[in-house]
Design a protein around this motif. Structure first.
Motif, short mmCIF file in Angstrom:
data_model
loop_
_atom_site.label_atom_id
_atom_site.label_comp_id
_atom_site.label_asym_id
_atom_site.label_seq_id
_atom_site.Cartn_x
_atom_site.Cartn_y
_atom_site.Cartn_z
N ASN A 142 63.14 -26.90 -3.85
CA ASN A 142 61.74 -26.51 -4.12
C ASN A 142 61.58 -25.00 -4.20
O ASN A 142 60.69 -24.41 -3.59
N TYR A 143 62.46 -24.37 -4.97
CA TYR A 143 62.53 -22.91 -5.01
C TYR A 143 61.22 -22.27 -5.44
O TYR A 143 60.76 -21.31 -4.82
N VAL A 144 60.60 -22.78 -6.47
CA VAL A 144 59.36 -22.18 -6.98
C VAL A 144 58.29 -22.21 -5.90
O VAL A 144 57.66 -21.20 -5.58
N GLU A 145 58.07 -23.37 -5.32
CA GLU A 145 57.03 -23.52 -4.30
C GLU A 145 57.37 -22.71 -3.04
O GLU A 145 56.51 -22.03 -2.47
N ALA A 146 58.63 -22.80 -2.61
CA ALA A 146 59.03 -22.09 -1.38
C ALA A 146 58.94 -20.59 -1.56
O ALA A 146 58.48 -19.87 -0.66
N SER A 147 59.35 -20.09 -2.71
CA SER A 147 59.32 -18.65 -2.93
C SER A 147 57.88 -18.14 -2.95
O SER A 147 57.56 -17.13 -2.32
N ASP A 148 57.01 -18.82 -3.66
CA ASP A 148 55.61 -18.40 -3.69
C ASP A 148 54.97 -18.46 -2.31
O ASP A 148 54.12 -17.63 -1.96
N ARG A 149 55.39 -19.43 -1.51
CA ARG A 149 54.81 -19.59 -0.17
C ARG A 149 55.31 -18.53 0.80
O ARG A 149 54.55 -18.05 1.65
N GLU A 150 56.58 -18.16 0.71
CA GLU A 150 57.19 -17.31 1.73
C GLU A 150 57.20 -15.82 1.40
O GLU A 150 57.39 -15.00 2.29
N THR A 151 57.00 -15.45 0.15
CA THR A 151 57.06 -14.03 -0.22
C THR A 151 55.84 -13.28 0.27
O THR A 151 54.72 -13.77 0.19
N LEU A 152 56.07 -12.07 0.77
CA LEU A 152 54.99 -11.22 1.28
C LEU A 152 55.10 -9.85 0.61
O LEU A 152 56.07 -9.13 0.80
N VAL A 153 54.10 -9.52 -0.19
CA VAL A 153 54.08 -8.24 -0.90
C VAL A 153 52.88 -7.43 -0.44
O VAL A 153 51.74 -7.90 -0.50
N GLY A 154 53.14 -6.23 0.04
CA GLY A 154 52.07 -5.35 0.48
C GLY A 154 52.14 -4.02 -0.24
O GLY A 154 52.97 -3.82 -1.13
#
Length: 264
Positions: A142-154
């Motif tokens: 579930n790379y797409v979903e997991a990446s969007d969920r876990e990435t943090l950009v500030g």
């Protein structure tokens, strides 16, 4: 065999209302990243804007990431540039927490944050879909979903223009946090190095209060643990508590000052 992608501990911690404490490693050493993880820090800050290896050097960055992965800590990476290409490259290597330098407008922030997402603000994102290390070379579930969920950009707020545009910046969808940079801000405001100047302090407070009101996580530098504790009480959730060189300076200076014999 497919494998689940790991949870971003830093993101989970701040979303649960906690305060994350980290150290700036300005030696860029995998050994020290690993050691800090064993000591229990929540994140190790790597500043690729003001020093360190070129973040395009994939092998070097991957070794720093492996050191963090091995001890369950997180890397917080400041990029030297906010270009979407560099954002995508860092994320593909496996960085999950990054922040942008010297942005001045909401448009810049939105472009970078969108480049970190496969789906963004109800529409298509601008992330590249491949099978890099972040995807465990195609084995991640579930790379797409997991990446969007876990990435943090500030983003760092460190210029007068960014302070003026803070409400619009805070309104950017999926902005993970704002990190206050008082030293560069002091330069931008015409008071280089005077981080206690009233104008600098007022700008910092403007950003802090606006972010807290908007529900956006605030990060910043701690100047001693009394300051760290005060900032935590005032809404900061990502806090730098010191640096490798600062810790070494204090330790070694203390050893030398404590020597009672002659060194001549």
């Amino acid at each position: 065999m497919a494998r689940p992608l790991p949870t971003n501990g830093l993101r989970a911690q701040i979303e649960d209302g906690g305060v994350a404490l980290g150290v700036l490693d300005n030696t860029y050493s995998p050994t020290l990243v690993e050691f800090y993880g064993d000591l229990g820090v929540d994140f190790v800050w790597l500043d690729f804007e003001h020093g360190g290896p070129d973040p395009w050097d994939a092998a070097t960055v991957e070794n720093l990431l492996r050191a963090a992965d091995g001890t369950g800590t997180e890397l917080l990476v400041r990029l030297p540039d906010s270009s979407p290409t560099l954002v995508r490259k860092a994320l593909d290597l496996g960085v999950r927490n990054l922040f942008l330098p010297r942005v001045e407008s909401a448009a810049e922030v939105r472009e970078a944050v969108k480049s970190a997402r496969f789906r963004y603000d109800g529409a298509a994102g601008d992330r590249g879909l491949a099978a890099p290390r972040a995807r465990r070379w195609g084995l991640g579930e579930n790379y797409v979903e997991a990446s969007d969920r876990e990435t943090l950009v500030g983003t760092t707020i460190e210029t007068a223009a960014a302070v003026e545009n803070i409400d619009a910046i805070l309104d950017v969808p999926e902005l993970g946090f704002v990190f206050l940079g008082p030293f560069d801000l002091s330069v931008s405001l015409g008071h280089p190095g005077e981080i206690d100047h009233p104008e600098v302090r007022e700008a910092v407070e403007t950003v802090r209060s606006a972010a807290v009101a908007a529900g956006v996580t605030v990060g910043g530098l701690g100047f001693g643990m009394d300051d760290v504790n005060e900032k935590a009480e005032n809404g900061y959730q990502i806090l730098h508590v010191g640096s490798t060189t600062g810790a070494l300076q204090n330790a070694v200076s203390g050893w030398l000052d404590g020597f009672e014999g002659a060194r001549e």
